[in-house]
Design a protein around this motif. Structure first.
Motif, PDB file in Angstrom:
ATOM      1  N   LYS A  14       0.854  -1.184   0.000  1.00 27.08           N
ATOM      2  CA  LYS A  14       0.000   0.000   0.000  1.00 27.08           C
ATOM      3  C   LYS A  14       0.893   1.239   0.000  1.00 27.08           C
ATOM      4  O   LYS A  14       1.905   1.297   0.702  1.00 27.08           O
ATOM      5  N   ILE A  15       0.524   2.222  -0.794  1.00 28.31           N
ATOM      6  CA  ILE A  15       1.289   3.460  -0.901  1.00 28.31           C
ATOM      7  C   ILE A  15       0.377   4.621  -0.532  1.00 28.31           C
ATOM      8  O   ILE A  15      -0.754   4.710  -1.008  1.00 28.31           O
ATOM      9  N   TYR A  16       0.860   5.495   0.335  1.00 26.73           N
ATOM     10  CA  TYR A  16       0.091   6.690   0.651  1.00 26.73           C
ATOM     11  C   TYR A  16       1.043   7.858   0.837  1.00 26.73           C
ATOM     12  O   TYR A  16       2.245   7.687   1.056  1.00 26.73           O
ATOM     13  N   ILE A  17       0.486   9.051   0.720  1.00 25.91           N
ATOM     14  CA  ILE A  17       1.288  10.269   0.803  1.00 25.91           C
ATOM     15  C   ILE A  17       1.494  10.642   2.261  1.00 25.91           C
ATOM     16  O   ILE A  17       0.548  10.830   3.009  1.00 25.91           O
ATOM     17  N   VAL A  30       5.996  15.272  -3.296  1.00 20.96           N
ATOM     18  CA  VAL A  30       5.464  14.600  -2.108  1.00 20.96           C
ATOM     19  C   VAL A  30       6.464  13.555  -1.621  1.00 20.96           C
ATOM     20  O   VAL A  30       7.314  13.077  -2.380  1.00 20.96           O
ATOM     21  N   THR A  31       6.368  13.249  -0.332  1.00 20.97           N
ATOM     22  CA  THR A  31       7.031  12.058   0.194  1.00 20.97           C
ATOM     23  C   THR A  31       5.976  10.983   0.332  1.00 20.97           C
ATOM     24  O   THR A  31       4.945  11.192   0.997  1.00 20.97           O
ATOM     25  N   HIS A  32       6.178   9.846  -0.355  1.00 22.28           N
ATOM     26  CA  HIS A  32       5.205   8.773  -0.200  1.00 22.28           C
ATOM     27  C   HIS A  32       5.809   7.618   0.585  1.00 22.28           C
ATOM     28  O   HIS A  32       7.019   7.379   0.539  1.00 22.28           O
ATOM     29  N   LEU A  33       4.947   6.949   1.342  1.00 23.80           N
ATOM     30  CA  LEU A  33       5.338   5.809   2.155  1.00 23.80           C
ATOM     31  C   LEU A  33       4.729   4.558   1.553  1.00 23.80           C
ATOM     32  O   LEU A  33       3.558   4.548   1.147  1.00 23.80           O
ATOM     33  N   ALA A  34       5.514   3.536   1.474  1.00 17.59           N
ATOM     34  CA  ALA A  34       5.043   2.252   0.960  1.00 17.59           C
ATOM     35  C   ALA A  34       5.237   1.181   2.030  1.00 17.59           C
ATOM     36  O   ALA A  34       6.302   1.104   2.661  1.00 17.59           O
ATOM     37  N   ARG A  35       4.212   0.397   2.247  1.00 18.00           N
ATOM     38  CA  ARG A  35       4.279  -0.697   3.217  1.00 18.00           C
ATOM     39  C   ARG A  35       3.769  -1.968   2.562  1.00 18.00           C
ATOM     40  O   ARG A  35       2.795  -1.957   1.818  1.00 18.00           O
ATOM     41  N   GLY A  36       4.454  -3.064   2.874  1.00 17.98           N
ATOM     42  CA  GLY A  36       4.024  -4.333   2.316  1.00 17.98           C
ATOM     43  C   GLY A  36       4.725  -5.498   2.957  1.00 17.98           C
ATOM     44  O   GLY A  36       5.708  -5.331   3.688  1.00 17.98           O
ATOM     45  N   ILE A  37       4.205  -6.680   2.707  1.00 26.91           N
ATOM     46  CA  ILE A  37       4.798  -7.923   3.200  1.00 26.91           C
ATOM     47  C   ILE A  37       5.182  -8.753   1.990  1.00 26.91           C
ATOM     48  O   ILE A  37       4.349  -9.036   1.121  1.00 26.91           O
ATOM     49  N   ALA A  44       8.051  -4.738   5.347  1.00 21.43           N
ATOM     50  CA  ALA A  44       8.932  -3.638   4.949  1.00 21.43           C
ATOM     51  C   ALA A  44       8.164  -2.334   4.838  1.00 21.43           C
ATOM     52  O   ALA A  44       6.957  -2.317   4.551  1.00 21.43           O
ATOM     53  N   GLU A  45       8.890  -1.245   5.087  1.00 20.69           N
ATOM     54  CA  GLU A  45       8.348   0.103   4.889  1.00 20.69           C
ATOM     55  C   GLU A  45       9.470   0.965   4.329  1.00 20.69           C
ATOM     56  O   GLU A  45      10.603   0.912   4.825  1.00 20.69           O
ATOM     57  N   TRP A  46       9.164   1.715   3.326  1.00 14.42           N
ATOM     58  CA  TRP A  46      10.193   2.596   2.762  1.00 14.42           C
ATOM     59  C   TRP A  46       9.554   3.897   2.283  1.00 14.42           C
ATOM     60  O   TRP A  46       8.352   3.976   2.051  1.00 14.42           O
ATOM     61  N   ARG A  47      10.399   4.903   2.156  1.00 14.63           N
ATOM     62  CA  ARG A  47       9.947   6.238   1.757  1.00 14.63           C
ATOM     63  C   ARG A  47      10.739   6.714   0.539  1.00 14.63           C
ATOM     64  O   ARG A  47      11.929   6.474   0.439  1.00 14.63           O
TER      65      ARG A  47
END
Length: 464
Positions: A14-17, A30-37, A44-47
């Motif tokens: 999932k990606i959100y701002i 924008v800085t977006h954050l991505a989270r996933g398995i 994992a989470e990355w920006r």
């Protein structure tokens, strides 16, 4: 591919701002954050910092930066937000007036823009008019009007100095669909020192390589003639790149990338080029504009075009500073397109710095040059003695011996009318306070290039 790879590895990503740093009608940062398995169960989470440009309801540009490179991303967005710099020079301005005369059917004004020795060389493959003189050139535009062509547009593709421009032209009937009766072509326009058209060279709209080659050849024979070796080395370098070869360079050549965001390590340009050539594409380059040219090197803007295997077309511009040694490049420094001022300043820095030789005569010449650049004829007259003597001893073209302040002012006014922007003078030798030997140059306003070089002896009186 980036997003597809992420989805394949982590289908529930999932990606959100997380933050909005810039927002305008152009786009956003924008800085977006991505989270996933991942499929292996790794959480994992990355920006990333994302620069986006929009066009209508669609995204037209997407550039990703590391989270720590926010300042670089914002600088890139600011660069994209600035209006595109219009490519123009004296020749493009003259041609605009020429086409305006055509649209207005003002044949007398159109004829005034054409020099007495103006000619047209039509090199289109199927239907062309060959080589014709001034009268026939004017008549050909009248014939176009008689056929119903009422409108003309011209987009500048490339310039060389102040007197040459390559344009993409379209002529059409204004009361119908442009496709119904239209004419598309490439046109080289060359003007003289009086800003009148001396040559029109016409090509088919798809014959770009031939047109750019003729543009460079005419530049080499004209304004670049004083620095022909330099320009030839630079052009050979771009020809090598388009053959997927490294340009001829000295063993210790310097290559530095000053671009923001995309900069590579010093000395890394050859490796980058080799990697690009290992990917099948139609990458090609051409020089869009020559900003400076002398015996040391030059500053140019070049355009790179590439279509990937997936059909994605990209075009980008780079400002390059070159210096040459013999028939090889010994330095290349690249800058972002918007950093033209920094590139020009860097080029000036690369010129050898010598101890300045001066005396009272050289200071008088500096005042003379400053007043000429400002077109302050009254102040300039005060620098000249009433009984000034001008003795022109150049071998081919010279004005002979002239006397008096008025004669010199008339000469300088004529130089200004001919397009000289300023006069520069480098002192070669001095004798006491009142005598100097100088290397004098005149520079054109449209291109910033030097048009004349001469040696001169200047003597002042006791009033300086």
């Amino acid at each position: 591919e980036y997003f597809q790879a992420a989805w394949d590895d982590s289908p529930d990503t999932k990606i959100y701002i997380g933050a909005v740093h810039r927002l305008s009608k152009i786009g956003a940062v924008v800085t977006h954050l991505a989270r996933g398995i991942s499929q292996e169960g790794f959480d994992a989470e990355w920006r990333d910092v994302h620069v986006l440009a929009v066009e209508g309801d669609m995204v037209s540009r997407s550039e990703l930066f590391n989270e720590a490179d926010l300042d670089t991303a914002i600088a890139r967005f600011d660069q994209l937000s600035r209006p595109a710099t219009r490519l123009e020079n004296a020749a493009s301005h003259v041609y605009e007036r020429f086409q305006a005369c055509f649209a207005a059917r003002d044949w007398a004004a159109l004829a005034d823009i054409a020099a007495d020795d103006c000619y047209s060389d039509d090199r289109r493959r199927v239907v062309n008019g060959g080589v014709i003189g001034r009268g026939a050139v004017i008549e050909s535009f009248r014939s176009g009007a008689d056929l119903g062509l009422t409108h003309a547009t011209s987009d500048t593709i490339a310039t060389r100095g102040g007197r040459l421009v390559l344009t993409r032209d379209r002529y059409w009937r204004g009361d119908e669909n442009p496709e119904a009766l239209s004419l598309d072509l490439l046109q080289i326009v060359e003007i003289d020192a009086e800003e009148r058209i001396v040559a029109l060279v016409t090509f088919d709209a798809d014959d770009f390589e031939a047109a750019i080659a003729v543009l460079d050849a005419r530049y080499l024979a004209g304004q670049a003639a004083l620095h022909a070796r330099t320009w030839s080395v630079i052009m050979q370098g771009y020809a090598s790149l388009n053959r997927r070869e490294l340009p001829p360079t000295t063993p210790d050549w310097v290559n530095i990338d000053h671009r923001r965001g995309t900069s590579i390590a010093p000395g890394g340009i050859p490796e980058l080029l080799t990697a690009a050539w290992n990917v099948t594409s139609d990458l090609n380059n051409f020089v869009e504009a020559a900003h400076r040219l002398d015996n040391l090197g030059g500053v140019v803007t070049h355009v790179a075009n590439e279509t990937s295997q997936e059909g994605f077309h990209a075009e980008w511009r780079v400002v390059s500073v070159f210096t040459v040694e013999g028939d090889m490049v010994n330095r290349c420094e690249v800058f972002d397109e918007a950093a033209i001022d920094a590139a020009l300043a860097r080029f000036e820095e690369l010129h050898p710095q010598t101890r300045r030789l001066e005396n009272a005569a050289s200071q008088a010449v500096e005042r003379y040059s400053a007043h000429f650049a400002a077109r302050d004829w009254n102040a300039l007259a005060k620098v000249l003695a009433d009984d000034i003597s001008i003795d022109d001893r150049r071998r081919v073209v010279n004005a002979g011996i002239q006397h008096g302040r008025d004669a010199e002012i008339a000469n300088l006014r004529a130089a200004a009318d001919a397009g000289f922007m300023d006069l520069t003078s480098v002192v070669i030798a001095a004798r006491g306070e009142r005598l100097i030997l100088t290397h004098a140059s005149g520079r054109e306003g449209g291109s910033g290039e030097f048009l004349s070089d001469a040696l001169g002896v200047v003597e002042i009186n006791s009033h300086n």
